[in-house]
Write a protein that holds these residues in place. Structure first.
Motif, mmCIF file in Angstrom:
data_model
loop_
_atom_site.group_PDB
_atom_site.id
_atom_site.type_symbol
_atom_site.label_atom_id
_atom_site.label_comp_id
_atom_site.label_asym_id
_atom_site.label_seq_id
_atom_site.Cartn_x
_atom_site.Cartn_y
_atom_site.Cartn_z
ATOM 1 N N THR A 50 0.958 -1.115 0.134
ATOM 2 C CA THR A 50 -0.097 0.109 -0.037
ATOM 3 C C THR A 50 0.961 1.348 -0.089
ATOM 4 O OG1 THR A 50 -0.036 -0.010 2.401
ATOM 5 C CG2 THR A 50 -2.034 -0.988 0.979
ATOM 6 N N ALA A 51 2.370 1.146 0.387
ATOM 7 C CA ALA A 51 3.060 2.193 0.559
ATOM 8 C C ALA A 51 3.068 2.930 -1.025
ATOM 9 C CB ALA A 51 4.220 2.018 0.781
ATOM 10 N N VAL A 52 2.953 2.092 -2.283
ATOM 11 C CA VAL A 52 3.315 2.470 -3.432
ATOM 12 C C VAL A 52 1.800 2.283 -4.157
ATOM 13 C CG1 VAL A 52 5.616 2.464 -3.571
ATOM 14 C CG2 VAL A 52 4.445 0.397 -4.103
ATOM 15 N N GLU A 53 1.187 1.511 -3.779
ATOM 16 C CA GLU A 53 -0.175 1.314 -4.414
ATOM 17 C C GLU A 53 -1.567 1.909 -3.592
ATOM 18 O OE1 GLU A 53 -0.341 -2.683 -5.193
ATOM 19 O OE2 GLU A 53 1.495 -2.858 -6.374
ATOM 20 N N GLY A 54 -2.414 1.981 -4.260
ATOM 21 C CA GLY A 54 -3.861 2.415 -3.746
ATOM 22 C C GLY A 54 -3.707 3.742 -3.469
ATOM 23 N N LYS A 55 -3.107 4.650 -3.959
ATOM 24 C CA LYS A 55 -3.002 5.950 -3.705
ATOM 25 C C LYS A 55 -4.239 6.605 -3.636
ATOM 26 C CE LYS A 55 1.822 6.625 -4.889
ATOM 27 N NZ LYS A 55 2.778 7.024 -5.989
ATOM 28 N N LYS A 56 -5.181 6.187 -4.637
ATOM 29 C CA LYS A 56 -6.504 6.812 -4.677
ATOM 30 C C LYS A 56 -7.621 6.605 -3.456
ATOM 31 C CE LYS A 56 -6.760 7.424 -9.426
ATOM 32 N NZ LYS A 56 -7.409 7.501 -10.824
ATOM 33 N N GLU A 57 -6.838 5.564 -2.605
ATOM 34 C CA GLU A 57 -7.708 5.220 -1.532
ATOM 35 C C GLU A 57 -7.327 6.072 -0.161
ATOM 36 O OE1 GLU A 57 -6.811 1.104 -0.837
ATOM 37 O OE2 GLU A 57 -7.567 0.642 -2.525
ATOM 38 N N ARG A 58 -6.245 6.764 -0.490
ATOM 39 C CA ARG A 58 -5.608 7.816 0.626
ATOM 40 C C ARG A 58 -6.640 8.981 0.692
ATOM 41 N NH1 ARG A 58 -1.882 4.975 3.643
ATOM 42 N NH2 ARG A 58 -1.421 3.087 2.205
ATOM 43 N N LYS A 59 -7.317 9.215 1.754
ATOM 44 C CA LYS A 59 -8.277 10.149 1.846
ATOM 45 C C LYS A 59 -7.856 11.637 2.637
ATOM 46 C CE LYS A 59 -11.138 7.811 -0.403
ATOM 47 N NZ LYS A 59 -11.426 8.287 -1.870
ATOM 48 N N ILE A 60 -6.732 11.196 3.640
ATOM 49 C CA ILE A 60 -6.443 12.236 4.508
ATOM 50 C C ILE A 60 -4.981 12.561 4.391
ATOM 51 C CG2 ILE A 60 -6.136 12.919 6.874
ATOM 52 C CD1 ILE A 60 -8.967 12.033 6.316
ATOM 53 N N ALA A 61 -4.604 13.623 4.225
ATOM 54 C CA ALA A 61 -3.333 14.176 4.023
ATOM 55 C C ALA A 61 -2.764 15.114 5.146
ATOM 56 C CB ALA A 61 -3.178 15.229 2.600
ATOM 57 N N TYR A 62 -1.873 14.562 5.746
ATOM 58 C CA TYR A 62 -1.359 15.041 7.312
ATOM 59 C C TYR A 62 0.040 15.915 6.886
ATOM 60 C CZ TYR A 62 -0.102 15.223 12.084
ATOM 61 O OH TYR A 62 0.180 15.541 13.332
ATOM 62 N N PHE A 63 -0.320 17.409 6.996
ATOM 63 C CA PHE A 63 0.821 18.204 6.898
ATOM 64 C C PHE A 63 1.714 18.560 8.123
ATOM 65 C CE2 PHE A 63 -0.924 18.296 2.478
ATOM 66 C CZ PHE A 63 -0.062 18.559 1.783
ATOM 67 N N SER A 64 2.787 18.417 8.320
ATOM 68 C CA SER A 64 3.512 18.964 9.540
ATOM 69 C C SER A 64 4.713 19.572 9.065
ATOM 70 C CB SER A 64 3.512 17.924 10.648
ATOM 71 O OG SER A 64 3.956 18.283 11.820
ATOM 72 N N MET A 65 5.339 20.749 9.702
ATOM 73 C CA MET A 65 6.641 20.987 9.302
ATOM 74 C C MET A 65 7.856 20.160 9.885
ATOM 75 S SD MET A 65 8.474 23.500 8.006
ATOM 76 C CE MET A 65 7.777 25.342 7.916
ATOM 77 N N GLU A 66 7.433 19.277 11.107
ATOM 78 C CA GLU A 66 8.486 18.631 11.327
ATOM 79 C C GLU A 66 7.733 17.238 11.822
ATOM 80 O OE1 GLU A 66 9.595 19.186 15.632
ATOM 81 O OE2 GLU A 66 8.520 20.961 15.421
ATOM 82 N N ILE A 67 8.370 16.056 11.438
ATOM 83 C CA ILE A 67 7.826 14.747 11.850
ATOM 84 C C ILE A 67 8.919 14.020 12.576
ATOM 85 C CG2 ILE A 67 7.023 12.525 10.914
ATOM 86 C CD1 ILE A 67 5.452 14.092 8.707
ATOM 87 N N GLY A 68 8.937 13.307 13.772
ATOM 88 C CA GLY A 68 9.597 12.580 14.489
ATOM 89 C C GLY A 68 9.581 11.098 14.264
ATOM 90 N N ILE A 69 10.335 10.560 13.357
ATOM 91 C CA ILE A 69 10.203 9.172 13.413
ATOM 92 C C ILE A 69 11.003 8.387 14.198
ATOM 93 C CG2 ILE A 69 10.669 7.298 11.675
ATOM 94 C CD1 ILE A 69 10.324 9.331 9.394
ATOM 95 N N ASN A 70 12.312 8.632 14.326
ATOM 96 C CA ASN A 70 13.200 8.043 15.294
ATOM 97 C C ASN A 70 14.318 9.283 15.545
ATOM 98 O OD1 ASN A 70 15.097 7.313 13.430
ATOM 99 N ND2 ASN A 70 13.759 5.905 12.730
ATOM 100 N N SER A 71 15.456 8.904 16.307
ATOM 101 C CA SER A 71 16.432 9.665 16.596
ATOM 102 C C SER A 71 17.723 9.671 15.396
ATOM 103 C CB SER A 71 17.330 9.107 17.909
ATOM 104 O OG SER A 71 16.618 9.400 18.926
#
Length: 611
Positions: A50-71
């Motif tokens: 789903t990371a590269v497919e099903g893009k039209k199924e994505r309904k929510i776009a989350y915008f943030s100036m910063e995103i913490g994934i890990n250190s």
């Protein structure tokens, strides 16, 4: 095509790894290392595309100036970015059809070095995005100062425990097509001057919308603006609607597309840019008279722009919602109290304990209310393991001589004046007396000051001075370069979490929520989330009243801090261990079960995403 079990990207032959008779392929050394640390989190899941497919199924776009994934991926500075990362993790766990957008900061926020006097030095972070992210071939462009600035995209996938994936799109201008200045526009998070910051917000808001469309995300139903930094995306949406609707400015359609979360009750925290700068850098994306109507007459206020073009607006705690209404009267501001991602912020020893007694808690954190049934002896053993990890780290890194059995207080926040990290030093002799007569105390601090926050830097230096004055009386250490990894050790390894902001400047706060997932009670000013999570003597303790009059000052908060440490908190810890563990259990059962991003995301889904 083999999928990396950690992030869902395409795996590489040279990075294969065998586990229990199965061969796994990883896209990077980072993902392989993450798998090796906790393979049980990834084995048995269906490998997704789903990371590269099903893009039209994505309904929510989350915008943030910063995103913490890990250190290892330094694209965050603190609470806002860590919250964004936790939100995305819960969306992946709960299969919320989201795609996230942020900037790729090639030199991070900064690496903090502290000398023996507490002087902070900011050093660029050295990292290679190719070790963690996948470059995408897609490119879009925006106009900045009448120049065409080309933007490329990178991707990282957050894989949920259910096997569902949420992609994060990172925007990057470091391309040969751009001039030297433009190539550096995503060097630093919150770096540079007003011109630099505004250009970054153009890249995020305008460039981010264009990139999503270019990548094939064409069915977005809601754009979630995580703070006002992303508000320029509303102008791009206005332009799109104008083209679709015979050149009419369709404000209502854009409002129906946008969800806005405001995070700060401090006026200085709301970005404002002069219209001279806006005209020079952005140009006329929309006519100036319309922009002034939407974003403020004197300056472009990004928060005001988001407020005027969002249908659903919320603060990040009940109190913060009320404060935001008073700051922006007339706007329908709701509140959804923040949370933290339970699995991410629970230390290994408590994960094992919850797995044993509360199976299913990882995707149902509400079930942590059953922590009251966990044997007290095992609660304490899990805490002791976490505390020993922290103490060993402190002693190894700082040669501090911390002890396993000594009552340990933790304070780790952004180093800025309103957080009042130095409140505990208001009366040094009183602190010494408590430690000498009621039971030994040791304190660990951490936190970065913004490079341009000179009062915050001076506060760090004052704390270092107080540490030196107390050196032979109370063991205190200030750990440098506070990041997610250190935050996990601190919030799980201390005995008590201290928080002392000036009211009502704490929008929410999440560090205490992380602590409570590890059974660590809070001792905090009644502000932000603690107003909702505090039950005196049950989940922790308060400092001062919730509401204060004009004559109230820090001396009164300091007096109550010392009084409760001396007469209640330290005596319970040393002389009534059974009661202390009971407070730990209630902290988990009442607070960890509620103050998590699973609950928070479910509220966003019900209140704003799909209505």
């Amino acid at each position: 095509m083999t999928k990396d079990p950690v992030c869902g990207m395409v795996g590489k032959e040279e990075l294969k790894y065998e586990y229990k008779g199965h061969i796994f392929y990883f896209c990077s050394n980072f993902c392989r290392n993450e798998f090796q640390k906790s393979p049980e989190n990834y084995t048995g899941q269906r490998y997704i595309t789903t990371a590269v497919e099903g893009k039209k199924e994505r309904k929510i776009a989350y915008f943030s100036m910063e995103i913490g994934i890990n250190s290892h991926i330094p694209t965050y500075s603190g609470g806002l970015g860590v919250l964004a990362g936790d939100t995305i993790r819960s969306c992946a766990d709960l299969k919320v059809p989201m795609v996230a957008v942020t900037l790729l900061y090639e030199k991070g926020y900064f690496y903090q070095k502290l000398d023996i006097l507490g002087n902070q030095q900011e050093i660029p972070v050295q990292w290679n995005p190719e070790d963690f992210l996948k470059p995408l071939p897609n490119k879009v462009s925006v106009q900045i100062e009448k120049r065409t600035v080309v933007i490329q995209a990178w991707q990282f996938n957050i894989l949920g425990i259910t096997g569902y994936s949420v992609p994060i799109v990172f925007l990057d201008t470091d391309l040969k097509e751009n001039n030297e200045y433009d190539r550096g526009l995503n060097d630093y998070l919150y770096g540079g001057d007003q011109r630099y910051r505004f250009a970054q917000e153009i890249i995020l808001g305008v460039g981010g919308v264009r990139m999503l469309h270019n990548l094939g995300y064409t069915e977005i139903r809601k754009y979630h603006l995580n703070e006002g930094h992303a508000s320029l995306l509303t102008l791009e949406l206005l332009q799109e609607q104008k083209i679709k609707n015979e050149f009419l400015w369709d404000y209502e359609t854009v409002r129906n597309l946008c969800v806005f979360t405001t995070h700060t009750p401090v006026p200085a925290g709301h970005d404002q840019f002069s219209y001279d700068l806006v005209n020079r850098v952005l140009g006329e994306l929309v006519p100036l008279d319309i922009l002034k109507m939407l974003a403020g007459e004197e300056k472009l206020n990004t928060t005001l722009l988001a407020l005027n073009l969002s249908k659903y607006i919320n603060g990040v705690a009940k109190k913060h919602g009320d404060v935001s209404k008073s700051m922006f009267p007339g706007y329908p501001i709701d509140s959804i109290t923040n949370g933290v991602h339970s699995v991410t912020w629970t230390c290994d020893s408590f994960k094992e304990l919850y797995d044993k007694y509360i199976p299913g808690w990882k995707n149902d954190p509400f079930s942590l209310r059953y922590a009251l049934n966990i044997p007290k002896r095992e609660i304490w053993q899990a805490h002791d393991k976490a505390k020993r990890i922290l103490v060993d780290y402190i002693n190894k890194e700082e040669n501090a001589g911390f002890h396993y059995d000594t009552f340990t207080i933790g304070f780790a926040r952004r180093a800025t004046l309103y957080k009042r990290a130095d409140l505990v030093f208001s009366d040094i002799n009183r602190l010494i007396d408590i430690s000498d007569t009621m039971g030994k105390i040791q304190i660990v601090f951490a936190g970065k000051a913004h490079p341009q926050d000179w009062p915050g830097k001076e506060m760090i230096k004052r704390i270092f001075s107080d540490i030196n004055r107390l050196r032979d009386k109370v063991k205190i250490i200030y750990l440098e370069n506070y990041d997610m990894e250190l935050g996990k050790m601190l919030t799980s390894g201390v005995d008590l979490w201290l928080n002392t902001p000036q009211r009502p400047n704490e929008a929410s706060g999440t560090s205490g929520m992380k602590a409570t997932h590890n059974g660590v009670p809070s001792f905090s000013v009644l502000d932000g989330w603690w107003i909702e999570g505090h039950i005196e003597g049950v989940t922790g303790w308060s400092i001062g009243p919730e509401t204060i009059d004009s004559g109230y000052d820090s001396k009164k908060d300091a007096e109550e801090l010392y009084r409760k440490l001396e007469t209640i908190i330290v005596p319970i810890f040393y002389h009534n261990r059974n009661k202390w563990i009971g407070i730990m259990q209630h902290s988990i059962a009442i607070n960890a079960s509620f103050f998590n991003t699973h609950r928070m995301v479910q509220q966003y889904v019900l209140n704003s995403y799909f209505i």
